[in-house]
Design an enzyme around this catalytic site. Structure first.
Site, PDB file in Angstrom:
ATOM      1  N   ARG A 199      10.912 -24.640  -6.558  1.00  0.00           N
ATOM      2  CA  ARG A 199      12.266 -24.481  -7.087  1.00  0.00           C
ATOM      3  C   ARG A 199      12.965 -23.248  -6.520  1.00  0.00           C
ATOM      4  NH1 ARG A 199       9.566 -25.601 -12.115  1.00  0.00           N
ATOM      5  NH2 ARG A 199       9.776 -27.810 -12.649  1.00  0.00           N
ATOM      6  N   ALA A 232       0.814  -1.219   0.000  1.00  0.00           N
ATOM      7  CA  ALA A 232       0.000   0.000   0.000  1.00  0.00           C
ATOM      8  C   ALA A 232       0.845   1.265   0.000  1.00  0.00           C
ATOM      9  CB  ALA A 232      -0.919  -0.002   1.226  1.00  0.00           C
ATOM     10  N   HIS A 233       2.165   1.117  -0.088  1.00  0.00           N
ATOM     11  CA  HIS A 233       3.043   2.289  -0.066  1.00  0.00           C
ATOM     12  C   HIS A 233       3.068   2.968  -1.433  1.00  0.00           C
ATOM     13  CE1 HIS A 233       4.830   1.402   3.927  1.00  0.00           C
ATOM     14  NE2 HIS A 233       4.507   0.162   3.592  1.00  0.00           N
ATOM     15  N   ASP A 264       0.462  -4.792  12.118  1.00  0.00           N
ATOM     16  CA  ASP A 264       0.513  -3.954  10.918  1.00  0.00           C
ATOM     17  C   ASP A 264      -0.625  -2.924  10.963  1.00  0.00           C
ATOM     18  OD1 ASP A 264       2.170  -3.459   8.701  1.00  0.00           O
ATOM     19  OD2 ASP A 264       0.701  -4.291   7.311  1.00  0.00           O
ATOM     20  N   HIS A 307       6.629  -9.225   8.357  1.00  0.00           N
ATOM     21  CA  HIS A 307       5.332  -9.849   8.042  1.00  0.00           C
ATOM     22  C   HIS A 307       5.437 -10.923   6.951  1.00  0.00           C
ATOM     23  CE1 HIS A 307       5.175  -6.738   4.956  1.00  0.00           C
ATOM     24  NE2 HIS A 307       4.732  -5.805   5.766  1.00  0.00           N
TER      25      HIS A 307
END
Length: 286
Positions: free
Chosen positions: A113, A13-14, A175, A102
């Protein structure tokens, strides 16, 4: 601070115009300090910063030197908002990074992989457990921890349980944004418009999660339920573990003579009943 040294593709959201896509000592100092600062050591001692989240794979020949410098000055380096591969994570850990921000969110997803940073949890299990799984010469001189948002929205309960089965070096984080504790509706996150509906915060017009409105006590309850861990382990993830990672284990995180008289008293359902700061009751739920 969380950022602004993020992988643009994992910024969450930055705002894009706030992201810096290179890591160098100079950019660290000028971002958190002053443009004309001359005594870099003095800056790190006086800046008041305890932890920095950054993407370790960002370009810049001094990126691992920067991690070493931050660690030398007692600043915790956490890997987050990152597209780092497992190998890039290993290099960061070997150079001093000791935390993953987070887990699962805003990071390269697991692939059979290329496990990404999730693979670090099996490579560096808690030092008190399963020592035989890690060659001692390959173990960094510090523990590796990870934080996780246990609100049931940022990660599926089974995913949280899987991470905990790999490593119990977990730190619960919310958060949380300013809308925590408020009603559903329109809120803000910096300059972004946020919609909160049924406990889920998203950037207006998108499905992008904009932080969380879950409280810490609710995350403790959810984490205990998702992982079936003991109440002690769930509370430890919100108290002792983060205190130790921040180097504050001799002041906070435990009820012990000589430590701060800061307490949160929970009932048997793990709901807050009383908050005590510096020995004074500042909140009471009757």
């Amino acid at each position: 601070p969380k950022g602004p040294f993020f992988a643009p593709s994992k910024r969450g959201a930055h705002r894009m115009d706030c992201i810096k896509d290179q890591i160098q000592q100079h950019s660290i100092v000028t971002t958190y300090g002053l443009e004309d600062i001359k005594d870099v050591d003095y800056f790190y001692e006086e800046c008041g910063i305890k932890i920095v989240t950054l993407a370790p794979e960002l370009p810049g020949v001094e990126q691992y030197e920067t991690i070493q410098t931050l660690k030398k000055h007692g600043i915790v380096v956490s890997m987050g908002h990152t597209n780092a591969t497992l190998q890039e994570g290993i290099q960061a850990v070997q150079n001093g990074a000791c935390l993953i921000t987070h887990l699962f969110n805003a990071m390269r997803p697991f692939h059979h992989r290329e496990p990404g940073l999730l693979g670090l949890l099996s490579m560096y299990p808690p030092s008190s457990q399963e020592q035989d799984k890690v060659n001692k010469r390959d173990r960094p001189p510090h523990e590796l921890f990870y934080s996780i948002i246990a609100d049931g929205l940022h990660s599926h309960p089974t995913t949280i349980q899987m991470a905990y089965n790999l490593s119990q070096n977990v730190i619960l984080v919310t958060d949380g944004i300013a809308a925590m504790g408020l009603h559903d509706g329109e809120h803000s996150l910096g300059e972004e418009d946020v919609i909160v509906l049924n406990g889920k915060a998203t950037i207006r017009g998108t499905d992008t999660l904009a932080g969380s409105v879950a409280s810490m006590d609710s995350c403790i309850r959810s984490f205990q339920k998702f992982t079936n861990c003991s109440v002690y382990e769930a509370i430890k993830a919100a108290t002792e573990n983060p205190a130790n990672v921040l180097g504050l284990g001799k002041e906070l995180g435990m009820i012990k003579v000589g430590r701060r008289a800061d307490f949160v008293i929970l009932d048997q359902e793990l709901k807050v009943r009383r908050t005590i700061i510096a020995g004074n009751v500042v909140y009471e739920n009757n």
